[in-house]
Scaffold this active site. Structure first.
Site, PDB file in Angstrom:
ATOM      1  N   PRO A  74      29.973 -80.533  38.076  1.00  0.00           N
ATOM      2  CA  PRO A  74      30.751 -81.800  37.938  1.00  0.00           C
ATOM      3  C   PRO A  74      30.882 -82.551  39.283  1.00  0.00           C
ATOM      4  O   PRO A  74      30.513 -82.120  40.035  1.00  0.00           O
ATOM      5  CB  PRO A  74      31.882 -82.117  37.649  1.00  0.00           C
ATOM      6  N   ASN A  75      30.474 -83.943  38.641  1.00  0.00           N
ATOM      7  CA  ASN A  75      29.941 -84.426  39.872  1.00  0.00           C
ATOM      8  C   ASN A  75      29.116 -84.855  41.143  1.00  0.00           C
ATOM      9  O   ASN A  75      28.479 -85.769  41.843  1.00  0.00           O
ATOM     10  CB  ASN A  75      31.599 -84.561  40.918  1.00  0.00           C
ATOM     11  N   ARG A  79      29.040 -90.263  46.631  1.00  0.00           N
ATOM     12  CA  ARG A  79      29.923 -88.873  46.453  1.00  0.00           C
ATOM     13  C   ARG A  79      30.441 -89.204  48.074  1.00  0.00           C
ATOM     14  O   ARG A  79      30.219 -88.009  48.500  1.00  0.00           O
ATOM     15  CB  ARG A  79      29.607 -88.274  45.502  1.00  0.00           C
ATOM     16  N   TYR A 124      29.892 -84.566  52.382  1.00  0.00           N
ATOM     17  CA  TYR A 124      29.797 -83.809  51.244  1.00  0.00           C
ATOM     18  C   TYR A 124      27.319 -84.539  51.224  1.00  0.00           C
ATOM     19  O   TYR A 124      26.431 -84.205  50.892  1.00  0.00           O
ATOM     20  CB  TYR A 124      28.924 -84.064  49.201  1.00  0.00           C
ATOM     21  N   ASN A 182      26.229 -73.961  42.008  1.00  0.00           N
ATOM     22  CA  ASN A 182      27.534 -74.586  42.928  1.00  0.00           C
ATOM     23  C   ASN A 182      28.476 -75.089  41.730  1.00  0.00           C
ATOM     24  O   ASN A 182      27.828 -76.298  41.097  1.00  0.00           O
ATOM     25  CB  ASN A 182      27.037 -75.970  43.851  1.00  0.00           C
ATOM     26  N   ALA A 190      34.406 -78.842  41.147  1.00  0.00           N
ATOM     27  CA  ALA A 190      35.571 -78.211  40.867  1.00  0.00           C
ATOM     28  C   ALA A 190      35.920 -77.286  39.672  1.00  0.00           C
ATOM     29  O   ALA A 190      36.925 -76.672  40.211  1.00  0.00           O
ATOM     30  CB  ALA A 190      36.215 -79.018  40.951  1.00  0.00           C
ATOM     31  N   GLU A 208      27.057 -67.852  44.555  1.00  0.00           N
ATOM     32  CA  GLU A 208      28.323 -69.345  44.451  1.00  0.00           C
ATOM     33  C   GLU A 208      27.517 -70.013  46.378  1.00  0.00           C
ATOM     34  O   GLU A 208      27.831 -69.594  46.842  1.00  0.00           O
ATOM     35  CB  GLU A 208      29.568 -68.782  44.915  1.00  0.00           C
ATOM     36  N   HIS A 228      28.702 -74.153  48.161  1.00  0.00           N
ATOM     37  CA  HIS A 228      29.171 -75.338  48.448  1.00  0.00           C
ATOM     38  C   HIS A 228      28.316 -76.168  49.735  1.00  0.00           C
ATOM     39  O   HIS A 228      28.428 -75.376  50.790  1.00  0.00           O
ATOM     40  CB  HIS A 228      30.796 -74.620  49.020  1.00  0.00           C
ATOM     41  N   ARG A 270      39.369 -76.981  53.580  1.00  0.00           N
ATOM     42  CA  ARG A 270      39.662 -78.771  53.391  1.00  0.00           C
ATOM     43  C   ARG A 270      41.265 -77.800  52.266  1.00  0.00           C
ATOM     44  O   ARG A 270      42.087 -76.888  52.371  1.00  0.00           O
ATOM     45  CB  ARG A 270      38.682 -78.322  52.573  1.00  0.00           C
TER      46      ARG A 270
HETATM   47  C1  DQA Z   1      31.845 -78.452  46.415  1.00  0.00           C
HETATM   48  C2  DQA Z   1      33.745 -77.820  46.977  1.00  0.00           C
HETATM   49  C3  DQA Z   1      34.431 -78.611  46.024  1.00  0.00           C
HETATM   50  O1  DQA Z   1      35.462 -78.058  46.148  1.00  0.00           O
HETATM   51  C4  DQA Z   1      34.524 -79.457  45.215  1.00  0.00           C
HETATM   52  O2  DQA Z   1      35.202 -79.639  43.868  1.00  0.00           O
HETATM   53  C5  DQA Z   1      32.626 -80.115  44.843  1.00  0.00           C
HETATM   54  C6  DQA Z   1      31.856 -79.827  45.654  1.00  0.00           C
HETATM   55  C7  DQA Z   1      31.051 -78.487  47.653  1.00  0.00           C
HETATM   56  O3  DQA Z   1      30.235 -78.206  47.477  1.00  0.00           O
HETATM   57  O4  DQA Z   1      31.755 -78.413  48.746  1.00  0.00           O
HETATM   58  O5  DQA Z   1      32.680 -80.639  43.837  1.00  0.00           O
HETATM   59  O6  DQA Z   1      31.458 -77.402  45.406  1.00  0.00           O
END
Ligand code: DQA
Length: 149
Positions: A12-13, A20, A25, A77, A80, A101, A103, A110
């Protein structure tokens, strides 16, 4: 050698990358990242497909599909959902496809709620904090792991 079939999943997002929180990011869009992954995949003899969803159930369904398609590996990825989703963990355990996984940000620098992952202990590897390069490192790592199997 037959190309490895690898799926890249964005949670998501991540469709909003580019606008964003660019300080966290980066300024690359998701299309930029996917294009770079496809090019790297070509050079490493891997067939890359990509998928993004803002919905947990759709991500679970896509993982089930990956098993039916007999994919070799997954880079995810989970965004959240990393920190909340037992459903994604269970789906990844159910399909028996090695996954990494990823990020963009260093989640350990964080908020404390980002330090927990429901996936890390069942992943082949975790890469966090290198921006879009996290995905490229994951692709190289996954391909090397699969080729050495
Ligand atoms: C994320 C880190 C997560 O905590 C966050 O909710 C994201 C992006 C990252 O790529 O750094 O949406 O996965």
């Amino acid at each position: 050698m037959k190309p490895l079939k690898i799926l890249i999943i964005h949670g998501p997002n991540l469709n909003l990358l580019g606008t964003r929180e660019p300080e966290t990011y980066g300024s690359q869009t998701l299309s930029d990242i996917n294009a770079e992954l496809l090019t790297l995949g070509d050079s490493l003899n891997a067939k890359i497909s990509t998928f993004q969803s803002n919905h947990e159930g759709e991500l679970v369904d896509r993982l089930h599909q990956a098993e039916r398609d007999k994919l070799d590996g997954i880079i995810i990825n989970p965004a959240a959902y990393t920190h909340t989703s037992i459903a994604l963990r269970d789906a990844l355990l159910a399909i028996h496809i090695p996954f990494i996984e990823v990020h963009l940000s260093n989640v350990h620098q964080r908020e404390s709620f980002r330090h927990q992952s429901f996936l890390s202990d069942v992943a082949s590897g975790v890469i966090t904090g290198f921006g879009n390069t996290s995905y490229m490192l994951a692709l190289r790592g996954l391909i090397t792991t699969l080729q050495n199997k």
